[in-house]
Scaffold this active site. Structure first.
Site, mmCIF file in Angstrom:
data_model
loop_
_atom_site.group_PDB
_atom_site.id
_atom_site.type_symbol
_atom_site.label_atom_id
_atom_site.label_comp_id
_atom_site.label_asym_id
_atom_site.label_seq_id
_atom_site.Cartn_x
_atom_site.Cartn_y
_atom_site.Cartn_z
ATOM 1 N N ASP A 59 35.495 107.365 79.288
ATOM 2 C CA ASP A 59 34.685 106.832 80.533
ATOM 3 C C ASP A 59 35.830 106.889 81.457
ATOM 4 O O ASP A 59 36.833 106.063 81.670
ATOM 5 C CB ASP A 59 34.110 105.588 80.246
ATOM 6 C CG ASP A 59 33.559 104.959 81.420
ATOM 7 O OD1 ASP A 59 33.223 104.032 81.313
ATOM 8 O OD2 ASP A 59 33.519 105.784 82.541
ATOM 9 N N TYR A 64 39.485 106.778 90.033
ATOM 10 C CA TYR A 64 40.861 106.257 89.054
ATOM 11 C C TYR A 64 42.116 106.821 89.567
ATOM 12 O O TYR A 64 42.299 108.226 89.177
ATOM 13 C CB TYR A 64 40.621 106.137 87.762
ATOM 14 C CG TYR A 64 39.298 105.388 87.336
ATOM 15 C CD1 TYR A 64 38.790 104.278 88.132
ATOM 16 C CD2 TYR A 64 38.778 105.513 86.121
ATOM 17 C CE1 TYR A 64 37.690 103.655 87.622
ATOM 18 C CE2 TYR A 64 37.769 104.756 85.591
ATOM 19 C CZ TYR A 64 37.246 103.800 86.347
ATOM 20 O OH TYR A 64 36.108 102.784 86.125
ATOM 21 N N SER A 164 25.842 102.877 86.682
ATOM 22 C CA SER A 164 26.780 102.145 86.144
ATOM 23 C C SER A 164 26.595 100.758 86.675
ATOM 24 O O SER A 164 26.251 99.705 85.868
ATOM 25 C CB SER A 164 28.265 102.601 86.906
ATOM 26 O OG SER A 164 29.256 101.615 86.300
#
Length: 186
Positions: A59, A64, A164
């Site tokens: 994931d 990121y 999410s």
């Protein structure tokens, strides 16, 4: 596995109805976010050990380490040479990468299309198993987001889509839009 991750994984397993079994554990976003700080052999060791332990879900997200995590993960997946059907890749869109122009973030049709293709490029994959809308986007209408995500599924860039960190009430609304427009629901 942290509680928030267990909830996300449980929802993921229920939502996808994959023919492949998805383990109720994953490399967490926090663990994956550190991959870009490792050298290639260490990254491969982390990912290979996880796969050998039965973890088959990774994931990640475009944001990121400004995409570096996706690049490190993709490079490691290629070096490990595991068959594509043996692992499940999930990514999230919303924030874009640092320094991007305003249209390179959010849940607009433009960003979802371009962000998905950028993610696929960084990962070196031809499709994502699961793409999540990271958080709600107050600047984009829900119908635009639902239609864009559905289009990504129809084109085969994404197998399934979901959310999410949305309020629960938004998910039935998104499902209703998808059903009304003949699209793919989260």
């Amino acid at each position: 596995v942290p509680v928030a991750d267990r909830w996300a994984i449980a929802a993921y397993i229920r939502a996808l109805q994959l023919s492949q079994r998805v383990e109720a554990a994953s490399l967490t976003p926090e663990q994956l976010a550190q991959l870009n700080a490792l050298d290639a052999p260490a990254t491969d060791a982390v990912l290979g050990t996880a796969f050998d332990a039965g973890i088959n879900l990774v994931d990640t997200a475009e944001t990121y380490a400004d995409g570096a995590t996706e690049r490190a993960l993709g490079a490691s997946l290629r070096r490990l040479g595991r068959p594509r059907e043996t692992f499940v890749v999930c990514s999230k869109l919303l924030y874009g990468v640092r320094g991007g122009v305003p249209s390179s973030r959010g849940l607009s049709r433009k960003h979802l299309h371009e962000g998905t293709h950028a993610t696929l490029g960084r990962l070196g994959l031809d499709h994502l198993d699961l793409l999540l809308c990271h958080r709600p986007d107050p600047d984009t209408g829900l119908e635009e987001t639902v239609r864009a995500m559905s289009d990504l599924v129809t084109r085969g860039d994404v197998l399934y889509w979901g959310t999410s960190q949305w309020l629960f009430v938004k998910v039935p609304a998104a499902t209703e839009i998808a059903e009304r427009t003949g699209g793919h629901a989260p």
